[in-house]
Scaffold this active site. Structure first.
Site, PDB file in Angstrom:
ATOM      1  N   ARG A  54       0.785  -1.233   0.000  1.00 58.22           N
ATOM      2  CA  ARG A  54       0.000   0.000   0.000  1.00 58.22           C
ATOM      3  C   ARG A  54       0.812   1.276   0.000  1.00 58.22           C
ATOM      4  NH1 ARG A  54      -3.003  -2.195   5.099  1.00 58.22           N
ATOM      5  NH2 ARG A  54      -0.897  -3.020   5.192  1.00 58.22           N
ATOM      6  N   SER A  61      -7.473   3.167 -16.956  1.00 55.43           N
ATOM      7  CA  SER A  61      -8.869   3.107 -16.525  1.00 55.43           C
ATOM      8  C   SER A  61      -9.769   2.436 -17.547  1.00 55.43           C
ATOM      9  CB  SER A  61      -9.395   4.520 -16.271  1.00 55.43           C
ATOM     10  OG  SER A  61     -10.797   4.474 -16.101  1.00 55.43           O
ATOM     11  N   GLU A 117      -3.452   3.616 -12.469  1.00 66.46           N
ATOM     12  CA  GLU A 117      -3.767   2.501 -13.364  1.00 66.46           C
ATOM     13  C   GLU A 117      -4.576   2.968 -14.565  1.00 66.46           C
ATOM     14  OE1 GLU A 117      -5.545  -0.886 -11.441  1.00 66.46           O
ATOM     15  OE2 GLU A 117      -5.641  -2.048 -13.313  1.00 66.46           O
ATOM     16  N   ARG A 141       8.395 -10.685  -2.785  1.00 62.24           N
ATOM     17  CA  ARG A 141       7.958 -11.152  -4.101  1.00 62.24           C
ATOM     18  C   ARG A 141       9.060 -11.811  -4.915  1.00 62.24           C
ATOM     19  NH1 ARG A 141       2.701 -11.704  -2.957  1.00 62.24           N
ATOM     20  NH2 ARG A 141       1.790  -9.735  -2.290  1.00 62.24           N
ATOM     21  N   ARG A 146     -12.860   2.244 -17.084  1.00 60.19           N
ATOM     22  CA  ARG A 146     -14.110   3.018 -17.128  1.00 60.19           C
ATOM     23  C   ARG A 146     -14.030   3.989 -18.303  1.00 60.19           C
ATOM     24  NH1 ARG A 146     -15.866   6.252 -11.892  1.00 60.19           N
ATOM     25  NH2 ARG A 146     -17.893   6.219 -12.940  1.00 60.19           N
ATOM     26  N   LEU A 169      12.849   3.606  -2.248  1.00 62.44           N
ATOM     27  CA  LEU A 169      13.743   2.446  -2.269  1.00 62.44           C
ATOM     28  C   LEU A 169      13.472   1.504  -1.100  1.00 62.44           C
ATOM     29  CD1 LEU A 169      16.213   0.882  -3.286  1.00 62.44           C
ATOM     30  CD2 LEU A 169      17.686   2.617  -2.247  1.00 62.44           C
ATOM     31  N   HIS A 170      13.200   2.040   0.070  1.00 60.05           N
ATOM     32  CA  HIS A 170      12.929   1.167   1.225  1.00 60.05           C
ATOM     33  C   HIS A 170      11.738   0.255   0.947  1.00 60.05           C
ATOM     34  CE1 HIS A 170      12.098  -0.257   5.238  1.00 60.05           C
ATOM     35  NE2 HIS A 170      10.899   0.283   5.195  1.00 60.05           N
ATOM     36  N   HIS A 188      11.319  -3.912   0.377  1.00 60.33           N
ATOM     37  CA  HIS A 188      10.334  -4.725   1.092  1.00 60.33           C
ATOM     38  C   HIS A 188       9.513  -5.554   0.095  1.00 60.33           C
ATOM     39  CE1 HIS A 188       7.825  -5.840   4.443  1.00 60.33           C
ATOM     40  NE2 HIS A 188       6.744  -5.495   3.771  1.00 60.33           N
TER      41      HIS A 188
END
Lengths: 312, 312, 312, 312
Positions: free
Chosen positions: D114, D122, D120, D231, D124, D221-222, D226
């Protein structure tokens, strides 16, 4: 939205339970607790837990030691003040947790609100239900001619019937094939012992975006209000707006003073740009103003006239 | 940490209240509710509200409809699995709210944890209390010679006495002048009617960083664990570590299965780098390894030997 | 704000460096790069790095493959549309990094904006500078009589002189004692070889809240605008507002189209509650409205009349 | 992954552009800039912009005025120290922006991170491309028998052929019907002038979860590290892992010292629980230990033996 007997049983047990607590409780919300509020054809929203109430907003704003003894009226005034002046931290002191069943394409809009905590049903781990959203006839809308991301008139006749049939058949067939690839029958038993079945994490990709998923979604009150402001708005897509509306009803039961202030200062409010404010002042001074002189684009002019309830 | 009579009264009322709820409750935490746990010379941590329990973690992980009927043992196993594999979202489904009184320099470290909700006592709006942190003799430590951001031996004799006296006098004098600039006496009454008094938002700048402030601090369980992992650690500054330790006691009462897993897989765990793991494997194979051959820096070698309980 | 020779040298080298890049660059911002913009008596804001420009907002909104060939005018229209309709994600696609020197009490307000990345100068690790904020005479304001968290008239005469003297003396003395406790002289050398010196992490607590600290602060453009909306506002404390104003100048240089839209739709805009909108409509219809009939509190009425430029 | 001629043109123009900047640049990353790195059958990752480099991590950690003149070796040592001790804020001072094309079911896993900024494409507003992910034969895996959320052997023969054919046909048919409901032909022209066409925001729900979408994704970058830790891990689903691996190659080019430390202290590291550490100590002391005496579950014992490279 049909729960299995086992799910109903789980629900009833949770609803029947009673314990004593020193925490603030909200009877009107307790009455709604755990019960699914139906949304769309198979979806729901239900409150699973909550923390705080109207008074908790006030208590945090005052950083006080107890619940206070002030008049409810004084608390309401403070809540309205905090809302009007865009204070956010006192509203973050209440929290609510929902269990939601919703179509995947709605979930994809919803998840953009990044400040909430989410735990979604895992289609890597479990089998998805055979449930998908099909719009009611009144929601089967044409593409809007004027707004590239909006809806126009409702489809009718032959076109409506064909569209609905395509949606239904494709969703059903894709689910059938999902099961077939998993090598499972309807009851969840192995279909063909000579086969291995595709991995669940792969088979799920055959489902359509109107398949229902579900998640636990937990948020603080400030971020809930932000979500509702955007998603209960007339510009939000109908299929997410109905979830927001169900949650507005929860809000009214949970924190009535906050809900009232939210309706006055957010939902029912309008923001006027510097130029729009200039137009309003000129109109109030009795000056005639046209769009051309206003400094507003045609679209903004139309929006402003609508907000002021005047003919454009 | 001395509360006024009015604050004590507020607390007692909150503690005496009892209502019925359908929500999960945790009797061991209810027993601690609202009561300040003393920390440092004038600070405290107290739980003001909470949401969820051990079972709520499990319920969210399973996205289930009710509280479930599985054995407590099965739930414990799932919680340990989730912790071991760094799952975070199920732990986000519990929430806790603290009221904390703490020195400003501690608050400045604490606030770096950005995921929590915070509502701090406002020194723009209100008058600060005459309370400041003075280290106990055992905490009056010298600068570490080996670690630029650590403590060495405890100061003693004349130096200790002088340091403590400077801290005390400066904090007191600066508070006296804070009041004088506000044109207020000890009782909060106007000192000199001919004066206006400096704005509170300016006068506060004369206070020292060991003055106490207070806030409501609310966080989900996942982020609480992250906070505790960093701040209950031996490398954390003593003055914040004691707050973390008080909160660890709260954790044990609130979510005992999560607390147990947290101690095993986080607090008591060690992380070995690729190179460190290589050294352990060689040692297990009976190979003699020295720091020079290890690929580790001297500092890392020392850390590893300590973790393995071997002489460096 | 006086830099040491070594700091000036570091700055000059950074400013002299030139490399070639394929990334979007903004010449007007490049010209300001690294140079401290003075704020208050010893503070500054300087841009250390940035990512993106006006066109990057548009490129992200269109999820396009390149920089596009549309007219600048079309881009400006899209940016205004996105701002007006509270789109946030395209503005998150630009990023800026500041180095800021600021009094600790300002840093404590600033840090409440939790969405930024912050790396602060560590007083556990390093020695703080002998610099503290002293208000200019025009900023030495009395407490407001009407607004509990605001300023009234400027203090004058004897009271002003005494307040300023107290602030200066207390800050100086506390810094002197900070050095003494560290067992250091002005030049940073050991004072008394027989002493150990208090740990830095403890000694810092003797400093006053007007001592200057510094940090690297990095944020995306959306959150920068949110910060500026709250902190460049007339209700923000003067000492943080001047930082916001310096950053507004940076904004104008960096993303002029976004800055223009921000001024029109945020800084210069007003939000009318449902009730306020009702009043405006009645006024436009030529109906006389008084505060008593308006449904607005006295305070809200006064605010509305001010916004409309009418006598209350 | 085939770009249209127009997209290729846009890319080439962006790649050909050169401007001068005072900002830190990374030649190895400049060389990769804008170019899509192919992932899966139609996806890609490409770097669109970046901020900072290895030295920027160091500069922020030191809150320094310029780029510094220390030896590269000293910087590397500091970066390793920061990584080993879980410092996060200095790594947040670098930022990178990707344009990613990816199947929707992968996007749904990805978005759970998050802390990034996302914009993204769309559905719609725009028409989706006719592109969907079909696993290569080597990736068509059966459900794992031992791990409920993992893959087992690769499917073979008749079963593999049938599964692949179902995936292909269903995705194609659903896309055909998507276009039909929109009342559009392959070229995007109106099919039947007597029809209105279903709203885009509704028609999209007929697409399958392996349809490709695309987004701009920007992170510090942090948080990138993560993401990569989770992943690029062997437990991550293959279809997202290949994206993480492409981004690891970007990391190596962008911040080589950080990438090296990340591989040593995160990717190649292991975390031992308190109990596991106890077992290792006993083994090092030459004590024979069995699973039964170890205090570990069978699964944990197996994991530990694997990490230590011993027979379970």
């Amino acid at each position: 939205m049909e729960l299995t007997a086992a799910q109903r049983q789980e629900l009833s047990e949770a609803q029947a339970a009673r314990t004593e607590t020193r925490r603030p409780t909200v009877p009107a919300l307790e009455a709604m607790l755990f019960e699914p509020l139906p949304v769309l054809d198979h979806g729901f929203v239900r409150v699973v837990d909550y923390m705080g109430d109207d008074a908790a907003v006030v208590q945090a704003a005052r950083v006080s030691y107890g619940r206070g003894t002030r008049a409810a009226n004084e608390d309401r005034g403070l809540i309205r003040y905090l809302m009007r002046h865009w204070h956010s931290t006192p509203f973050e002191m209440c929290e609510i947790k929902f269990h939601v069943k919703l179509p995947i394409f709605v979930a994809r809009q919803w998840i953009r609100h990044r400040t909430a905590n989410v735990n979604e049903y895992s289609a890597r781990y479990s089998i998805m239900d055979r449930e998908f959203y099909l719009p009611a006839p009144a929601q089967l809308a044409a593409q809007s001619a004027s707004n590239r991301q909006g809806r126009g008139d409702v489809l009718e006749g032959q076109e409506a019937a064909e569209v609905l049939e395509l949606l239904r058949q494709d969703a059903m067939r894709n689910y059938d094939h999902y099961q077939a690839m998993l090598n499972l029958d309807e009851a969840g038993n192995t279909l063909d012992p000579a086969r291995q079945g595709l991995a669940r994490e792969l088979a799920r990709m055959n489902l359509t975006l109107n398949a229902y998923t579900q998640w636990y979604w937990k948020t603080d009150l400030h971020n809930l209000l932000h979500f509702l402001r955007l998603r209960a708005d007339a510009h939000a897509q109908y299929e997410i707006r109905v979830y927001a509306e169900a949650m507005l009803a929860v809000l009214d039961a949970w924190v009535p003073a906050v809900a009232e202030a939210f309706r006055d200062y957010r939902l029912g409010a309008v923001t006027l740009s510097a130029q729009m404010l200039g137009v309003v002042k000129r109109l109030l001074a009795g000056e005639p103003v046209t769009q051309e002189q206003s400094g507003l684009s045609k679209r903004e002019w139309r929006e402003l006239m609508e907000q002021l309830g005047r003919a454009a």
